[in-house]
Design an enzyme around this catalytic site. Structure first.
Site, PDB file in Angstrom:
ATOM      1  N   ARG A   1      36.480  22.194  37.646  1.00 30.28           N
ATOM      2  CA  ARG A   1      37.333  22.632  36.522  1.00 30.28           C
ATOM      3  C   ARG A   1      38.701  23.056  37.065  1.00 30.28           C
ATOM      4  O   ARG A   1      38.941  23.002  38.281  1.00 30.28           O
ATOM      5  CB  ARG A   1      36.658  23.785  35.794  1.00 30.28           C
ATOM      6  CG  ARG A   1      36.574  25.028  36.640  1.00 30.28           C
ATOM      7  CD  ARG A   1      35.850  26.163  35.947  1.00 30.28           C
ATOM      8  NE  ARG A   1      36.186  27.415  36.596  1.00 30.28           N
ATOM      9  CZ  ARG A   1      35.558  28.561  36.396  1.00 30.28           C
ATOM     10  NH1 ARG A   1      34.554  28.619  35.553  1.00 30.28           N
ATOM     11  NH2 ARG A   1      35.941  29.658  37.008  1.00 30.28           N
TER      12      ARG A   1
ATOM     13  N   ASP B   1      31.585  21.510  44.213  1.00 27.01           N
ATOM     14  CA  ASP B   1      31.677  22.804  43.508  1.00 27.01           C
ATOM     15  C   ASP B   1      30.292  23.423  43.462  1.00 27.01           C
ATOM     16  O   ASP B   1      29.282  22.744  43.723  1.00 27.01           O
ATOM     17  CB  ASP B   1      32.209  22.592  42.065  1.00 27.01           C
ATOM     18  CG  ASP B   1      32.924  23.818  41.517  1.00 27.01           C
ATOM     19  OD1 ASP B   1      32.270  24.875  41.381  1.00 27.01           O
ATOM     20  OD2 ASP B   1      34.123  23.730  41.218  1.00 27.01           O
TER      21      ASP B   1
ATOM     22  N   ASP C   1      28.666  24.900  48.318  1.00 23.44           N
ATOM     23  CA  ASP C   1      29.228  26.243  48.407  1.00 23.44           C
ATOM     24  C   ASP C   1      30.100  26.262  49.658  1.00 23.44           C
ATOM     25  O   ASP C   1      29.591  26.072  50.777  1.00 23.44           O
ATOM     26  CB  ASP C   1      28.079  27.264  48.515  1.00 23.44           C
ATOM     27  CG  ASP C   1      28.575  28.699  48.578  1.00 23.44           C
ATOM     28  OD1 ASP C   1      29.731  28.918  49.005  1.00 23.44           O
ATOM     29  OD2 ASP C   1      27.797  29.601  48.224  1.00 23.44           O
ATOM     30  N   VAL C   2      31.389  26.510  49.499  1.00 22.41           N
ATOM     31  CA  VAL C   2      32.317  26.393  50.635  1.00 22.41           C
ATOM     32  C   VAL C   2      32.075  27.433  51.722  1.00 22.41           C
ATOM     33  O   VAL C   2      32.634  27.336  52.810  1.00 22.41           O
ATOM     34  CB  VAL C   2      33.799  26.457  50.183  1.00 22.41           C
ATOM     35  CG1 VAL C   2      34.151  25.263  49.311  1.00 22.41           C
ATOM     36  CG2 VAL C   2      34.119  27.781  49.495  1.00 22.41           C
TER      37      VAL C   2
ATOM     38  N   ASN D   1      40.548  23.923  47.646  1.00 19.59           N
ATOM     39  CA  ASN D   1      40.992  24.481  46.370  1.00 19.59           C
ATOM     40  C   ASN D   1      40.083  25.586  45.843  1.00 19.59           C
ATOM     41  O   ASN D   1      40.537  26.479  45.124  1.00 19.59           O
ATOM     42  CB  ASN D   1      41.074  23.333  45.355  1.00 19.59           C
ATOM     43  CG  ASN D   1      41.204  23.819  43.924  1.00 19.59           C
ATOM     44  OD1 ASN D   1      42.278  24.221  43.494  1.00 19.59           O
ATOM     45  ND2 ASN D   1      40.101  23.798  43.179  1.00 19.59           N
TER      46      ASN D   1
ATOM     47  N   TYR E   1      41.848  39.499  47.006  1.00 21.47           N
ATOM     48  CA  TYR E   1      42.362  38.154  46.719  1.00 21.47           C
ATOM     49  C   TYR E   1      43.687  37.943  47.456  1.00 21.47           C
ATOM     50  O   TYR E   1      43.882  36.939  48.147  1.00 21.47           O
ATOM     51  CB  TYR E   1      42.551  38.009  45.205  1.00 21.47           C
ATOM     52  CG  TYR E   1      43.079  36.673  44.752  1.00 21.47           C
ATOM     53  CD1 TYR E   1      42.232  35.593  44.557  1.00 21.47           C
ATOM     54  CD2 TYR E   1      44.439  36.493  44.480  1.00 21.47           C
ATOM     55  CE1 TYR E   1      42.719  34.366  44.124  1.00 21.47           C
ATOM     56  CE2 TYR E   1      44.936  35.279  44.044  1.00 21.47           C
ATOM     57  CZ  TYR E   1      44.070  34.212  43.859  1.00 21.47           C
ATOM     58  OH  TYR E   1      44.564  33.009  43.428  1.00 21.47           O
TER      59      TYR E   1
ATOM     60  N   LYS F   1      44.759  35.226  50.437  1.00 25.37           N
ATOM     61  CA  LYS F   1      45.793  34.206  50.227  1.00 25.37           C
ATOM     62  C   LYS F   1      46.884  34.306  51.300  1.00 25.37           C
ATOM     63  O   LYS F   1      47.477  33.305  51.692  1.00 25.37           O
ATOM     64  CB  LYS F   1      46.358  34.315  48.808  1.00 25.37           C
ATOM     65  CG  LYS F   1      45.324  33.981  47.715  1.00 25.37           C
ATOM     66  CD  LYS F   1      44.730  32.580  47.884  1.00 25.37           C
ATOM     67  CE  LYS F   1      43.813  32.180  46.737  1.00 25.37           C
ATOM     68  NZ  LYS F   1      43.246  30.834  46.906  1.00 25.37           N
TER      69      LYS F   1
ATOM     70  N   THR G   1      44.148  28.192  33.736  1.00 21.97           N
ATOM     71  CA  THR G   1      42.844  27.622  34.117  1.00 21.97           C
ATOM     72  C   THR G   1      41.765  28.629  33.732  1.00 21.97           C
ATOM     73  O   THR G   1      42.070  29.786  33.422  1.00 21.97           O
ATOM     74  CB  THR G   1      42.756  27.376  35.639  1.00 21.97           C
ATOM     75  OG1 THR G   1      42.713  28.659  36.293  1.00 21.97           O
ATOM     76  CG2 THR G   1      43.914  26.562  36.168  1.00 21.97           C
TER      77      THR G   1
HETATM   78  P1  NAP Z   1      38.970  27.959  38.544  1.00 23.65           P
HETATM   79  O1  NAP Z   1      39.245  27.304  37.251  1.00 23.65           O
HETATM   80  O2  NAP Z   1      38.153  29.200  38.572  1.00 23.65           O
HETATM   81  O3  NAP Z   1      38.374  26.877  39.559  1.00 23.65           O
HETATM   82  C1  NAP Z   1      37.884  27.245  40.811  1.00 23.65           C
HETATM   83  C2  NAP Z   1      36.565  26.562  41.042  1.00 23.65           C
HETATM   84  O4  NAP Z   1      36.042  26.944  42.340  1.00 23.65           O
HETATM   85  C3  NAP Z   1      35.505  26.982  40.029  1.00 23.65           C
HETATM   86  O5  NAP Z   1      34.776  25.878  39.547  1.00 23.65           O
HETATM   87  C4  NAP Z   1      34.648  27.920  40.831  1.00 23.65           C
HETATM   88  O6  NAP Z   1      33.334  28.105  40.345  1.00 23.65           O
HETATM   89  C5  NAP Z   1      34.673  27.229  42.176  1.00 23.65           C
HETATM   90  N1  NAP Z   1      34.093  28.052  43.216  1.00 23.65           N
HETATM   91  C6  NAP Z   1      34.001  29.405  43.275  1.00 23.65           C
HETATM   92  N2  NAP Z   1      33.327  29.785  44.350  1.00 23.65           N
HETATM   93  C7  NAP Z   1      32.983  28.657  45.018  1.00 23.65           C
HETATM   94  C8  NAP Z   1      32.261  28.401  46.205  1.00 23.65           C
HETATM   95  N3  NAP Z   1      31.748  29.402  46.939  1.00 23.65           N
HETATM   96  N4  NAP Z   1      32.103  27.122  46.605  1.00 23.65           N
HETATM   97  C9  NAP Z   1      32.599  26.110  45.871  1.00 23.65           C
HETATM   98  N5  NAP Z   1      33.270  26.281  44.718  1.00 23.65           N
HETATM   99  C10 NAP Z   1      33.464  27.549  44.296  1.00 23.65           C
HETATM  100  O7  NAP Z   1      40.348  28.374  39.227  1.00 23.65           O
HETATM  101  P2  NAP Z   1      41.760  27.616  39.441  1.00 23.65           P
HETATM  102  O8  NAP Z   1      42.782  28.424  38.763  1.00 23.65           O
HETATM  103  O9  NAP Z   1      41.659  26.168  39.177  1.00 23.65           O
HETATM  104  O10 NAP Z   1      41.930  27.909  40.989  1.00 23.65           O
HETATM  105  C11 NAP Z   1      42.030  26.921  41.981  1.00 23.65           C
HETATM  106  C12 NAP Z   1      42.723  27.529  43.193  1.00 23.65           C
HETATM  107  O11 NAP Z   1      44.051  27.920  42.831  1.00 23.65           O
HETATM  108  C13 NAP Z   1      42.041  28.801  43.705  1.00 23.65           C
HETATM  109  O12 NAP Z   1      42.064  28.818  45.122  1.00 23.65           O
HETATM  110  C14 NAP Z   1      42.933  29.915  43.162  1.00 23.65           C
HETATM  111  O13 NAP Z   1      42.855  31.091  43.930  1.00 23.65           O
HETATM  112  C15 NAP Z   1      44.294  29.261  43.227  1.00 23.65           C
HETATM  113  N6  NAP Z   1      45.301  29.849  42.352  1.00 23.65           N
HETATM  114  C16 NAP Z   1      45.122  29.919  41.005  1.00 23.65           C
HETATM  115  C17 NAP Z   1      46.124  30.462  40.212  1.00 23.65           C
HETATM  116  C18 NAP Z   1      45.996  30.541  38.699  1.00 23.65           C
HETATM  117  O14 NAP Z   1      46.861  31.170  38.064  1.00 23.65           O
HETATM  118  N7  NAP Z   1      45.020  29.921  38.075  1.00 23.65           N
HETATM  119  C19 NAP Z   1      47.298  30.937  40.801  1.00 23.65           C
HETATM  120  C20 NAP Z   1      47.435  30.859  42.179  1.00 23.65           C
HETATM  121  C21 NAP Z   1      46.449  30.305  42.953  1.00 23.65           C
HETATM  122  P3  NAP Z   1      32.866  29.560  39.766  1.00 23.65           P
HETATM  123  O15 NAP Z   1      32.828  29.445  38.305  1.00 23.65           O
HETATM  124  O16 NAP Z   1      31.505  29.782  40.339  1.00 23.65           O
HETATM  125  O17 NAP Z   1      33.822  30.608  40.231  1.00 23.65           O
END
Ligand code: NAP
Length: 239
Positions: free
Chosen positions: A16, A37, A58-59, A85, A150, A154, A185
């Site tokens: 997602r 994922d 699981d990463v 990611n 967090y 990062k 997201t």
């Molecule tokens: P997201 O929609 O929560 O997607 C992250 C995915 O990673 C989810 O499906 C999540 O599953 C999965 N995940 C969590 N733990 C995991 C594990 N141990 N092994 C494998 N997969 C795992 O978030 P996103 O916004 O797309 O985030 C993607 C990246 O962008 C992340 O690194 C985030 O920190 C970074 N980021 C996001 C934002 C923002 O505003 N959205 C801003 C800056 C950086 P679960 O449902 O289990 O958690």
């Protein structure tokens, strides 16, 4: 002709959000996509949609990384792109952060990135090419006190990217970090994005596919001379 024709890409957290957007764009640009994922139903659905392969992964688990890498190598003999990611966000200040929460955030956001780079490096070095894209955050540019763990991870990803780029550069393998700002997201569900974006110079948040376009550029040969670098996509938030 696609920008990733003939390329094999692994995208973690691809079920997602940004990972799914990257899987869609990479596939549209000709890549063979392995998306991984912990969310199995959503991951399998995205893989079916893009004609890719989903692997439950699981990463934080070094053995599961071996399975993912071996699957891609067995099928195609190469790995061209890794997008680290997957990540989790936990809202708590330093004094509020329980040790088990800290360990979980570090395990996924930091150790997961380390394990991923280590897992693909031998194949990329052997083939003399590869692009690793580590998803960090604008939280790597401030104290990020409301989400202390967090933010710490990062910052770590920002630093690890440079160390890995120095080590792998002589083998033709590039490593860069991406620093998104406020992206709509599932991770941000329940967060007032409009309110948070009020002071952003561009006065808006971004969509996942806007990040995916930058990640595509880093994955492709269009960015052939970029390594060890930080790419901020935040509407001017950190300006
Ligand atoms: P997201 O929609 O929560 O997607 C992250 C995915 O990673 C989810 O499906 C999540 O599953 C999965 N995940 C969590 N733990 C995991 C594990 N141990 N092994 C494998 N997969 C795992 O978030 P996103 O916004 O797309 O985030 C993607 C990246 O962008 C992340 O690194 C985030 O920190 C970074 N980021 C996001 C934002 C923002 O505003 N959205 C801003 C800056 C950086 P679960 O449902 O289990 O958690």
């Amino acid at each position: 002709m696609g920008q990733l024709d003939g390329r094999v890409a692994i995208i973690t957290g691809g079920a997602r959000g940004q990972g799914a957007a990257e899987a869609r764009l990479f596939a549209a640009e000709g890549a063979t996509v392995y998306l991984t994922d912990v969310l199995t139903d959503e991951g399998a659905a995205v893989a079916a949609e893009v004609g890719g392969t989903f692997l439950e992964h699981d990463v934080t688990d070094v053995d599961q990384w071996k399975v993912v890498v071996e699957a891609a190598l067995a099928d195609h003999g190469r790995i061209d792109v890794l997008v680290n990611n997957a990540g989790i966000l936990h809202w708590a200040t330093m004094t509020e952060t329980a040790l088990d929460v800290w360990n979980r955030v570090v395990a996924i956001n930091q150790t997961g990135v380390f394990l991923g780079m280590q897992a693909v490096a031998p194949a990329m070095k052997a083939q003399g090419s590869g692009s690793i894209v580590n998803i960090s955050s604008v939280a790597a540019y401030s104290g990020a006190s409301p989400c202390f763990a967090y933010g710490a991870t990062k910052w770590a990803v920002r630093g690890m990217t440079k160390g890995a780029a120095q080590e792998l550069g002589p083998f033709g393998v590039r490593v860069n970090s991406v620093h998104p700002g406020i992206i709509d997201t599932p991770m941000m569900a329940g967060t007032p994005l409009e309110q948070m974006s009020g002071n952003v110079p561009l006065r808006r948040h971004a969509e996942a596919d806007e990040v995916a376009k930058l990640v595509l550029w880093l994955a492709s040969d269009e960015s052939a001379y970029a390594t060890g670098a930080e790419f901020v996509l935040d509407g001017g938030m950190t300006a």
